[in-house]
Scaffold this active site. Structure first.
Site, PDB file in Angstrom:
ATOM      1  N   ARG A  61       0.833  -1.204   0.000  1.00  0.00           N
ATOM      2  CA  ARG A  61       0.000   0.000   0.000  1.00  0.00           C
ATOM      3  C   ARG A  61       0.869   1.257   0.000  1.00  0.00           C
ATOM      4  NH1 ARG A  61      -2.207   2.588   4.325  1.00  0.00           N
ATOM      5  NH2 ARG A  61      -2.050   0.740   5.666  1.00  0.00           N
ATOM      6  N   TYR A 114     -12.375  19.173 -16.577  1.00  0.00           N
ATOM      7  CA  TYR A 114     -12.981  17.846 -16.562  1.00  0.00           C
ATOM      8  C   TYR A 114     -14.032  17.801 -15.454  1.00  0.00           C
ATOM      9  CZ  TYR A 114     -13.167  12.965 -14.947  1.00  0.00           C
ATOM     10  OH  TYR A 114     -13.589  11.744 -14.508  1.00  0.00           O
ATOM     11  N   ASP A 215      -3.229  19.774 -15.152  1.00  0.00           N
ATOM     12  CA  ASP A 215      -3.694  18.506 -15.702  1.00  0.00           C
ATOM     13  C   ASP A 215      -3.173  18.411 -17.133  1.00  0.00           C
ATOM     14  OD1 ASP A 215      -5.125  16.405 -16.911  1.00  0.00           O
ATOM     15  OD2 ASP A 215      -6.815  16.670 -15.557  1.00  0.00           O
TER      16      ASP A 215
END
Length: 414
Positions: A61, A114, A215
């Site tokens: 993890r 987005y 982005d």
């Protein structure tokens, strides 16, 4: 936990071009009998008898060698001094970055971002008690005005201003806590394809102490490297062009700030937004062909955009590669190409829907960046901003034969 050693790669040599780096980066050490490709490591736990902070891997993890080659590759492609961080989805990566906005601060984000980013920003702002401001990212003066207004509203809370805050952001873990907020840039935007003046906006934001996140999904690091333009953080939906085959859901974040990377790594580890080993292996395999896929898709997109712009059934065509597009000059100045996404507007929602339903070769579907060409009326999504025209169609242009693509689309337009 110590930083895992990256895979060896001749792509670190500065003389190699990006289309060589995508092929060569993130590979195993070159020794006799070694694999050419990194293996898929499926272990969830690793031997670590001593101090766990000194182990490169302890539990999957936190970090795993299944991620390292891809993270090293993306960091190199984005010209970062550190490996990237892979996430379980693009939205997981977006949400982790947005979570860096401090309570009482401000997130300034494009109106036409987005839709998932906008929805996530609204939810996180409500939980973390920061202001959310939407702007026309192509209007540089309006964005700077929003930065000024946001900076004034938080000036009493933030101890560092201007260059001092930017220096603090570069130095370490307190970067996000000391910033008055974050400027979020999409360029080109989704789905309106507006192009931001990234160097001017990053400079203005850094002067005011704001973090800057970009982005870079539409452009990819082959067309634009936002860290070189002043950004602090770069975000990708790996699902799209980087993986390139519509078969994985992944995201990634890249930064050259050790402190920001540690914060984002903690966010990924504690929230569990991690990726599966096999998906990351597929993404690295897909990355190898990014340059050739993008070259073909861009060439197709340029030709199709030119034909759409001249078609009587099309109200407006948006593509930065068109000389009369509002974002053309900026894109030409700060990008190495114009990408493979086109937006065009039909006269009505019904007409746009009919076009999307009439195609035979294009696939009516959401998402983008795969080898296949996709078509979608964006306002069919209830969460799409109302400023997006009802008749707007977004095309993700793939690598099929250009004449076949145009014949199918032209027939649908009729």
């Amino acid at each position: 936990m110590t930083q895992p050693e990256p895979a060896s790669s001749p792509a670190r040599h500065p003389e190699f071009a990006p289309d060589t780096i995508v092929v060569e980066t993130g590979r195993p050490q070159r020794v006799d009998g070694a694999s050419v490709n990194p293996p898929i490591d499926l272990s969830s736990t690793f031997v670590s008898a001593g101090d766990i902070s000194n182990s490169p891997y302890a539990y999957a993890r936190f970090d795993t060698p299944a991620w390292t080659p891809f993270e090293v590759a993306l960091g190199q492609l984005e010209h970062a001094s550190l490996p990237g961080l892979v996430f379980g989805s693009g939205l997981a990566a977006i949400s982790a970055v947005i979570s860096l906005v401090p309570a009482g601060g401000t997130l300034i984000i494009p109106t036409h971002s987005y839709q998932g980013a906008l929805a996530s920003a609204e939810q996180i702002a409500g939980r973390q008690n920061f202001d959310l401001v939407t702007v026309d990212i192509a209007d540089t003066e309006a964005v700077i005005a929003a930065l000024d207004e946001a900076g004034q509203s938080t000036s009493g809370r933030v101890p560092a201003e201007g260059a001092a805050a930017s220096a603090g952001a570069a130095e370490g873990r307190t970067a996000s806590a000391t910033a008055p907020g974050m400027l979020w840039i999409e360029s080109p935007t989704n789905p309106m394809l507006e192009v931001a003046d990234v160097p001017a906006l990053t400079a203005a934001a850094k002067d005011r102490g704001f973090l800057v996140s970009v982005d870079n999904t539409f452009a990819t690091p082959l067309l634009q490297t936002p860290l070189d333009l002043g950004a602090d953080i770069v975000v990708h939906s790996v699902t799209k062009y980087l993986a390139g085959h519509s078969d994985v859901v992944l995201g990634a974040v890249v930064t050259s700030s050790t402190g920001l990377r540690e914060e984002l790594h903690t966010e990924r580890s504690m929230r569990g937004g991690i990726a599966g080993p096999f998906e990351v292996w597929l993404a690295l395999r897909g990355l190898r062909t990014l340059a050739v896929r993008l070259d073909r898709a861009q060439a197709n997109a340029q030709a199709i955009a030119e034909r759409l712009a001249a078609h009587p059934a099309v109200v407006e065509t948006r593509y930065p590669g068109l000389p009369n597009d509002p974002g053309h000059a900026r894109a030409a100045a700060q990008m190495n190409g114009f990408g493979a996404i086109i937006s065009f507007t039909a006269e009505s929602a019904d007409k746009a829907t009919a076009i999307a339903e009439a195609v035979r070769l294009w696939t009516p579907a959401t998402s983008l960046g795969g080898v296949e060409s996709l078509i979608e009326r964006r306002r069919r999504h209830p969460s799409e901003p109302v400023t997006v025209p009802e008749g707007l169609i977004r095309l993700s242009v793939g690598i099929e034969n250009l004449d076949d693509l145009w014949a199918d689309l032209e027939a649908a337009l009729a």
